[in-house]
Design an enzyme around this catalytic site. Sequence first.
Site, PDB file in Angstrom:
ATOM      1  N   LYS A  11       0.814  -1.221   0.000  1.00 23.98           N
ATOM      2  CA  LYS A  11       0.000   0.000   0.000  1.00 23.98           C
ATOM      3  C   LYS A  11       0.853   1.279   0.000  1.00 23.98           C
ATOM      4  CE  LYS A  11      -4.012  -2.296   1.943  1.00 23.98           C
ATOM      5  NZ  LYS A  11      -5.181  -2.176   2.841  1.00 23.98           N
ATOM      6  N   PHE A  59     -15.736   3.288   6.260  1.00 24.71           N
ATOM      7  CA  PHE A  59     -14.329   3.556   5.938  1.00 24.71           C
ATOM      8  C   PHE A  59     -14.068   3.641   4.432  1.00 24.71           C
ATOM      9  CE2 PHE A  59     -14.854  -1.055   6.525  1.00 24.71           C
ATOM     10  CZ  PHE A  59     -14.289  -1.567   5.362  1.00 24.71           C
ATOM     11  N   ARG A  87      -2.366 -14.916   3.519  1.00 21.46           N
ATOM     12  CA  ARG A  87      -3.094 -14.182   4.568  1.00 21.46           C
ATOM     13  C   ARG A  87      -2.508 -14.458   5.952  1.00 21.46           C
ATOM     14  NH1 ARG A  87      -7.706 -11.394   3.116  1.00 21.46           N
ATOM     15  NH2 ARG A  87      -8.920 -11.863   4.972  1.00 21.46           N
ATOM     16  N   THR A  93      -5.991  -8.200   9.511  1.00 16.71           N
ATOM     17  CA  THR A  93      -6.271  -6.907   8.864  1.00 16.71           C
ATOM     18  C   THR A  93      -5.955  -5.760   9.816  1.00 16.71           C
ATOM     19  OG1 THR A  93      -8.034  -7.962   7.610  1.00 16.71           O
ATOM     20  CG2 THR A  93      -8.077  -5.568   7.699  1.00 16.71           C
ATOM     21  N   ARG A 104       2.231  -7.203   8.548  1.00 16.61           N
ATOM     22  CA  ARG A 104       1.458  -6.095   9.147  1.00 16.61           C
ATOM     23  C   ARG A 104       1.970  -5.741  10.535  1.00 16.61           C
ATOM     24  NH1 ARG A 104      -4.198  -8.199   6.619  1.00 16.61           N
ATOM     25  NH2 ARG A 104      -4.321  -6.750   4.858  1.00 16.61           N
ATOM     26  N   ASN A 114      -2.624  -0.412   6.648  1.00 16.15           N
ATOM     27  CA  ASN A 114      -2.145  -1.717   7.134  1.00 16.15           C
ATOM     28  C   ASN A 114      -1.113  -2.382   6.198  1.00 16.15           C
ATOM     29  OD1 ASN A 114      -3.957  -2.395   5.161  1.00 16.15           O
ATOM     30  ND2 ASN A 114      -5.122  -3.851   6.383  1.00 16.15           N
ATOM     31  N   HIS A 117      -2.230  -5.636   1.141  1.00 15.35           N
ATOM     32  CA  HIS A 117      -3.517  -6.291   0.899  1.00 15.35           C
ATOM     33  C   HIS A 117      -3.229  -7.708   0.421  1.00 15.35           C
ATOM     34  CE1 HIS A 117      -7.508  -7.097  -0.787  1.00 15.35           C
ATOM     35  NE2 HIS A 117      -6.874  -7.558  -1.850  1.00 15.35           N
TER      36      HIS A 117
HETATM   37  P1  CMP Z   1      -7.520  -4.781   2.983  1.00 12.42           P
HETATM   38  O1  CMP Z   1      -7.149  -6.166   3.367  1.00 12.42           O
HETATM   39  O2  CMP Z   1      -6.804  -4.141   1.871  1.00 12.42           O
HETATM   40  O3  CMP Z   1      -9.086  -4.765   2.641  1.00 12.42           O
HETATM   41  C1  CMP Z   1      -9.929  -3.645   2.867  1.00 12.42           C
HETATM   42  C2  CMP Z   1      -9.241  -2.533   3.609  1.00 12.42           C
HETATM   43  O4  CMP Z   1     -10.078  -1.564   4.228  1.00 12.42           O
HETATM   44  C3  CMP Z   1      -8.480  -3.149   4.771  1.00 12.42           C
HETATM   45  O5  CMP Z   1      -7.360  -3.870   4.290  1.00 12.42           O
HETATM   46  C4  CMP Z   1      -8.170  -1.897   5.586  1.00 12.42           C
HETATM   47  O6  CMP Z   1      -7.035  -1.219   5.119  1.00 12.42           O
HETATM   48  C5  CMP Z   1      -9.358  -0.996   5.314  1.00 12.42           C
HETATM   49  N1  CMP Z   1     -10.226  -0.820   6.477  1.00 12.42           N
HETATM   50  C6  CMP Z   1     -10.402   0.319   7.116  1.00 12.42           C
HETATM   51  N2  CMP Z   1     -11.275   0.186   8.117  1.00 12.42           N
HETATM   52  C7  CMP Z   1     -11.668  -1.071   8.142  1.00 12.42           C
HETATM   53  C8  CMP Z   1     -12.553  -1.830   8.950  1.00 12.42           C
HETATM   54  N3  CMP Z   1     -13.222  -1.292   9.964  1.00 12.42           N
HETATM   55  N4  CMP Z   1     -12.700  -3.133   8.663  1.00 12.42           N
HETATM   56  C9  CMP Z   1     -12.011  -3.679   7.644  1.00 12.42           C
HETATM   57  N5  CMP Z   1     -11.166  -3.000   6.848  1.00 12.42           N
HETATM   58  C10 CMP Z   1     -10.981  -1.699   7.080  1.00 12.42           C
END
Ligand code: CMP
Length: 139
Positions: A11, A59, A87, A93, A104, A114, A117
Amino acid sequence: MAGNRTFSMIKPDAVRDGHSGSILKMIEAAGFRIVSIKLVHLTSEKAGEFYSVHTGKPFYDSLKSIMSESPIVALILEKENAVEDFRKFIGSTNPANAAEGTVRKLFAKSLERNAVHGSDSDENAKIEGDFFFSNLEKF
Ligand code: CMP
């Protein structure tokens, strides 16, 4: 049967902070082979398209903005059981819950920022890989 490819993005924050090399080194050391790689600066619109499954969530607007701040590194990776293994390798996440030694845990700044992805299913790995790479580039 589990597939052998996944899609990942490093990212904007992590790329900007100079962590792409360290993260790619970890990815390869963990046994993932880089099949396709590209540096891309997403527009907010394209970021919204990529994350369209999150449309309407609180978000979503912030995610579009963060993902279009500066370039990301898009990756197609190959390994047996790629989606699940990747993963596990990147961690939860929310980095607050990420296991020690995961990408992460090491590089994420917050839930929104984070660091990486990783696709959540074989089906999405294909869709997300196709979003960034044409079929030609995959061969
Ligand atoms: P990613 O795995 O790229 O998929 C969706 C992204 O949304 C996640 O990582 C986070 O960077 C972002 N995100 C922000 N807020 C939230 C939340 N409350 N729950 C899940 N993802 C979030």
